[in-house]
Design an enzyme around this catalytic site. Structure first.
Site, PDB file in Angstrom:
ATOM      1  N   SER A 100     -62.057   7.732   6.262  1.00  0.00           N
ATOM      2  CA  SER A 100     -62.675   9.014   6.599  1.00  0.00           C
ATOM      3  C   SER A 100     -62.613  10.082   5.526  1.00  0.00           C
ATOM      4  O   SER A 100     -63.223  11.133   5.666  1.00  0.00           O
ATOM      5  CB  SER A 100     -62.061   9.579   7.889  1.00  0.00           C
TER       6      SER A 100
ATOM      7  N   LYS B 181     -60.316  20.602   7.511  1.00  0.00           N
ATOM      8  CA  LYS B 181     -60.968  19.788   8.533  1.00  0.00           C
ATOM      9  C   LYS B 181     -60.478  20.287   9.888  1.00  0.00           C
ATOM     10  O   LYS B 181     -59.291  20.626  10.037  1.00  0.00           O
ATOM     11  CB  LYS B 181     -60.576  18.316   8.319  1.00  0.00           C
TER      12      LYS B 181
ATOM     13  N   SER C   5     -65.130  10.328   8.810  1.00  0.00           N
ATOM     14  CA  SER C   5     -65.245  11.423   9.754  1.00  0.00           C
ATOM     15  C   SER C   5     -65.103  12.802   9.109  1.00  0.00           C
ATOM     16  O   SER C   5     -65.438  13.793   9.732  1.00  0.00           O
ATOM     17  CB  SER C   5     -64.181  11.282  10.836  1.00  0.00           C
TER      18      SER C   5
END
Lengths: 478, 96, 487
Positions: free
Chosen positions: C178, C79, C154
């Site tokens: 997330s 990420k 997210s």
């Protein structure tokens, strides 16, 4: 109207750790710009603070030295504001639960009386960087080497009633942190500085007046001047029908005045909250007791001992213990000079301090070491030389670095204590000055001094003054 | 809790965020809604409840040894800075 | 041989070790898939093709030796919230669109040491603030199961990339759901470990007391493999916990008979999509058949978790994001007239609307006069919620319920209404507030869209969660399904 002054100080002492409070960068002064600012100090995205144990230990030592409570569980909080020398946009400080709780400190006033000043709290926080205002095409340069240096902020109660008291308090804290070896006390480099909260109120009124905070005072002289200027300003303002506005002011040493800071356009709202990157600091008995065991003899304890053991006055004992190094020096001299503690005190505070001041030297860099000074004073004590000659010898020692005996020997400064020799000189002087002799004998007592002077002149100042007096009296009397 | 334009301007100033005129009413509206929404918290009985700053209750702060372990990497670190001169970060003049 | 990208990380690991294929072949295979498919998904912000191939070559040399670390040669995606030395690290924001991190996050460092080959950096909601991956400066990520739908957020880029088999696994972070919510919405196994289990060092902070790094994988076994490398004490993170890391792999196959599962009553009340509810109940029945006992549990304060979160998280973020001021890194506005202008415009231009909204919310709840009413109260309610969980775990081993109230929703459907968007996290936030480990695993499909089952355990019970998840995955094939366009 009679106005009473009310002063409280916030002293910032940089702790003498090797590395920063939350990072492993060096804290050394004077490095190239930003060479000692690592990712944590720069507030880089993703980095996290880890607490330096030594900074905590130093704060605890201070707390113990002022008889304060040590918080078993203290909390780091974030103080949020934007400023270019504050890289994260918040300062890690302590707010609700500081590490050092209430304590006290006794100061000695000029009239010899003592006063106890309350210490509200002392907390750990990180120092900010520096803005350099040299012109970079109209911009300021930011150096973050200082960012993250551990600070102990020592907050006093509003207990001081004059600028002189404030200075005495600050000097005492200065002495203390250096005794404890938790701060180098270097005010020029900013290791020890203070903000003063100053207000006035009519005598007898209980409620405090509106205060102003004077920022960043970094010399004892400036503090006194700044506070006195500020007091006069506030009184003039009130007496002229105005009101003191609560604000932050800066002392300008060139102009000798304080002025309001221009940068505070809005009321500060620091939005303190517990720093989620740091956990509660828990201190157990072992930690606190080990800090206590490492405490040196404190200045007040040392001064009391000097009064008791050496028979010094409070004032002298206070001066000699103003720094740990001065006390160490003095005690080294005394160790070699039993029974002459007062003589040693006078010389350390007088000739030695004067010479150090003149050359801008620290006592640890003295050109005359304690053994040498003791050697010189021993010659006064055993009457080899007079005090006056001793001052000459001292000067020579200071320049040449030789021992007193060597100088006395080579310059032939040894005192004349042989009665026969002194009588011989007196006879010569009397023979050479028949008129003065006659006048003296007819009642002009004042001429006694003239004869002493003549004898000393002939002997090059080496005759023992007490013997000269004694013998002259007999001979002149006829 | 309903915020005014002025409230939002003050918050934006405190947070150092430039908000343009067109966006402002949107924030007035959404921030007011959010504050109304979180006011549900008033339903909870929180007397004598210790605030929880941290999810792991028994943990205390670890302390590191006082050691210098960093080298000077300022050139590398300053590659991300927009304006640097003589090792310094440059900003519009700081007025005290 | 099965297509490489149809295999789990564990299977690929075995294949590499048996030299059935090389890490270079594997890496190039995934890079080719990224090249071919990512234009449809927008899952990547950066693809590090060259360095990946170099790392794969080195991995192949390592694999020739007998002591290659556990994950040698396995491709992986991070990420873009994790700092990667010398590589663009954007956090999905214009603010960091020019930011080259000068260091590796601990997670990145540990996985590199374990031998992974990094394919690139995944798209994400800006500063991890979002539940749909629509707040990214780099544009929305599409759900591989239906390109009109969001992948969740997210960690939406990580989820989409794994679901579309553009990487065998990805790292993610979970502040309020997330990892778990995108895992649910894309049919993956998502693990958010206990707060403090994985180091936060080098992970760009959103809300420090809630953020935790974890994994998005096809299976619980894969998560166990990654966690073995990621988890553990880190002296650079004061909130990292110094407890030993158990052997997650050896715990996977323990029998589930006698397992006490708490059914979260509050999670099955209003707001839950009917089909999702049905699939979750079916999953619970399967656990019963495996010998588990179901016990209904009530956490009375749990309904307050969303409002609690939307005070605590913005408060922390408002402070965490103050460092982005245009001075040392990140976006700086052109020609600032003075210092205030530099700050306001750099931040105003660099942050997107959702980030600004949260910074302002946080600034407000911490400000003088409001601190007690909002922040302090939220911290107290947080304690009540954590206490509710602690009480529940005195009776049960794990808690179960849905991960998300609905399957993936349409892109654009909720962007204009922050409250509706925030309520997506209604089932996931509680675990963050209490610091608990939690997983989401696929438990069926509502039409073409995957649905997730959430499993929450007590602190440091990752091994148990993985065991419970693995037991289900041995009996089901949901986690093997691949979205049509990406087979």
């Amino acid at each position: 109207m009679n106005w009473e002054t009310v002063i409280g100080l916030e002293i910032h002492a940089q702790l003498a750790t090797k590395s920063k409070i939350f990072s492993s960068s060096a804290t050394a002064y004077g490095a190239a710009p930003n060479a000692q600012a690592n990712l944590v100090d720069l507030g880089y995205p993703g980095v996290l603070p880890v607490l330096n144990r030594e900074a905590v230990r130093m704060a605890v030592k201070f707390g113990l030295a002022v008889g304060a409570g040590i918080s078993r569980r203290s909390i780091f909080a974030r103080k949020n504001y934007f400023y270019p020398d504050l890289p994260k946009g918040y300062q890690i400080s302590q707010y609700e639960k500081p590490i050092v709780e209430k304590g006290t400190l006794e100061i000695l006033l000029e009239d010899g009386s003592r006063k106890t000043i309350g210490i509200t709290r002392a907390h750990l926080e990180e120092d900010a960087g520096k803005s350099l205002h040299e012109d970079f095409q109209g911009l300021s340069g930011i150096d973050l080497n200082r960012a993250g240096t551990p600070l102990l902020e020592i907050v006093s109660e509003p207990d001081m009633r004059s600028a002189k008291e404030a200075v005495a308090y600050m000097k005492k804290i200065h002495t203390l942190v250096r005794y404890l070896e938790i701060c180098d006390g270097n005010m020029q480099e900013g290791s020890f500085r203070c903000d003063a909260n100053v207000s006035v109120r009519p005598f007898g009124q209980e409620k405090f007046g509106t205060r102003c905070e004077i920022k960043n005072l970094n010399s004892f002289r400036f503090i006194e001047k700044a506070i006195n200027y500020e007091l006069a300003r506030q009184i003039e303002l009130i007496e002229g029908g105005g009101k003191v506005r609560q604000e932050t002011r800066l002392y300008d040493p060139d102009k000798g005045e304080t002025r309001a800071l221009r940068s505070k356009e809005e009321a500060n709202d620091y939005r303190y909250f517990p720093d989620p990157d740091l956990l509660p600091v828990a201190l157990d008995d072992a930690f606190i007791e080990s800090a206590r065991a490492s405490l040196p003899e404190l200045p007040d304890q040392k001064a009391a001992r000097y009064v008791k053991e050496f028979g010094l006055s409070d004032y002298d004992a206070g001066l000699l213990t103003a720094s740990r190094e001065m006390g160490d020096y003095y005690e080294s001299v005394v160790a070699k000079l039993q029974g002459q503690e007062k003589l040693a005190a006078n010389w350390v505070m007088g000739e030695l301090s004067g010479a150090l001041n003149k050359d801008g030297l620290d006592i640890t860099a003295s050109r005359i070491n304690p053994a040498q000074l003791a050697g010189l004073l021993a010659r006064i004590a055993d009457e080899t030389i007079s005090g006056k000659i001793a001052k000459e010898v001292f000067e020579q020692m200071w320049i040449e670095g030789k021992d007193a005996d060597a100088i006395i020997e080579s310059k032939g400064l040894k005192q004349i204590t042989d009665t026969g020799a002194i009588e011989k000189v007196i006879d010569e002087v009397m023979a050479a000055n028949p008129k003065q002799l006659a006048d003296y004998r007819s009642g002009k007592d004042k001429l006694f001094g003239f004869f002493v002077g003549q004898v000393m002149k002939v002997t090059g100042g080496k005759a023992n003054p007490a013997q000269v007096n004694e013998l002259l009296k007999q001979k002149l009397a006829g | 809790m309903s915020l005014t334009r002025h409230d939002v301007e003050n918050i934006a100033m405190l947070a150092r965020l430039a908000i343009n005129e067109a966006e402002l009413p949107v924030y007035v509206d959404s921030l007011s809604k959010i504050l109304n929404f979180v006011e549900q918290l008033n339903q909870a009985e929180t007397d004598n409840v210790e605030p929880m700053a941290h999810p792991l209750a028994d943990q205390v702060q670890r302390m590191r040894a006082d050691e210098v372990l960093e080298q000077d990497h300022h050139e590398k670190y300053q590659r991300n800075a927009a304006r640097v001169e003589a090792g310094l970060y440059l900003v519009p003049k700081v007025i005290e | 041989m099965t297509e490489l990208h149809h295999q789990t990380l564990s299977e690929l690991r075995a294949g590499l070790r048996a030299r059935r294929f090389s890490s270079v072949e594997l890496t190039k295979h995934y890079l080719a898939r990224i090249e071919r498919f990512d234009s449809q998904l927008n899952a990547f912000i950066t693809v590090t093709a060259e360095s990946a191939v170099r790392a794969a070559e080195a991995a192949d040399r390592e694999l020739e030796t007998s002591n290659a670390p556990a994950l040698t040669g396995i491709p992986l995606v991070h990420k873009d919230i994790f700092c990667t030395d010398g590589v663009l690290t954007t956090c999905g924001s214009k603010m960091l669109s020019n930011f080259i991190a000068p260091y590796d996050a601990t997670v990145v460092e540990r996985l590199a040491r374990a031998g992974v080959v990094t394919l690139g950096k995944a798209n994400m909601d800006e500063f991890a603030m979002g539940s749909s991956n629509e707040t990214s400066f780099y544009g929305p990520v599409k759900n591989p199961w239906d390109l009109k739908k969001v992948p969740g957020g997210s960690s939406g880029g990580s989820a989409a990339a794994v679901a579309a088999r553009l990487t065998p696994a990805a790292t993610g972070t979970d502040t309020g759901g997330s990892i778990r919510q995108p895992a649910a919405l894309t049919g993956l196994t998502g693990l958010k470990p206990t707060y403090g289990r994985v180091s936060r060092y080098g992970m760009i902070a959103f809300a420090s007391s809630l953020d935790q790094a974890g994994t998005l994988t096809l299976t619980a076994e894969d998560a166990a493999l990654l966690m073995s490398a990621m988890a553990g004490f880190d002296a650079r993170d004061s909130t990292s916990v110094d407890v030993p890391v158990p052997d997650y792999l050896s715990a996977l196959d323990q029998p589930l008979s006698g397992l006490k599962i708490g059914l979260l009553k509050e999670f099955f009340e209003k707001g839950l999509d009917e089909q999702s509810a049905k699939l979750v109940r079916e999953a619970l029945s399967l656990y019963e058949r495996l010998g588990a006992k179901l016990i209904e549990v009530s956490l009375p304060n749990l309904p307050l978790s969303v409002p609690t979160y939307y005070v605590v998280a913005p408060a922390e973020c408002s402070s965490n994001l103050s460092r982005f001021d245009g001075v040392r890194f990140g976006h700086r506005c052109d020609n600032p007239s003075d210092l205030l202008d530099l700050y306001r415009r750099s931040r105003g231009e660099g942050f997107g609307p959702e980030v600004k909204r949260r910074i302002m919310t946080g600034t407000y709840v911490l400000s003088a006069g409001y601190y007690d009413a909002y922040y302090l109260r939220a911290q107290k309610v947080r304690r009540l919620i954590a206490d509710d969980f602690a009480r529940a775990f005195s009776n049960v081993d794990v808690l179960m319920g849905p991960t998300s109230p609905t399957p993936a929703f349409d892109i654009g459907a909720k962007v204009d209404d922050p409250i509706t968007m925030y309520l997506n996290d209604i089932y996931t936030i509680g675990a963050n507030l209490a610091g608990l480990p939690a997983m989401s695993i696929p438990c069926g499909f509502a039409g073409e869209l995957p649905v997730g089952l959430q499993i929450i355990g007590p602190h440091f019970s990752e091994a148990k969660l993985l065991n419970v998840a693995h037991g289900y995955q041995r009996e089901t094939q949901w986690h093997r399904r691949i979205p049509k366009g990406f087979i």
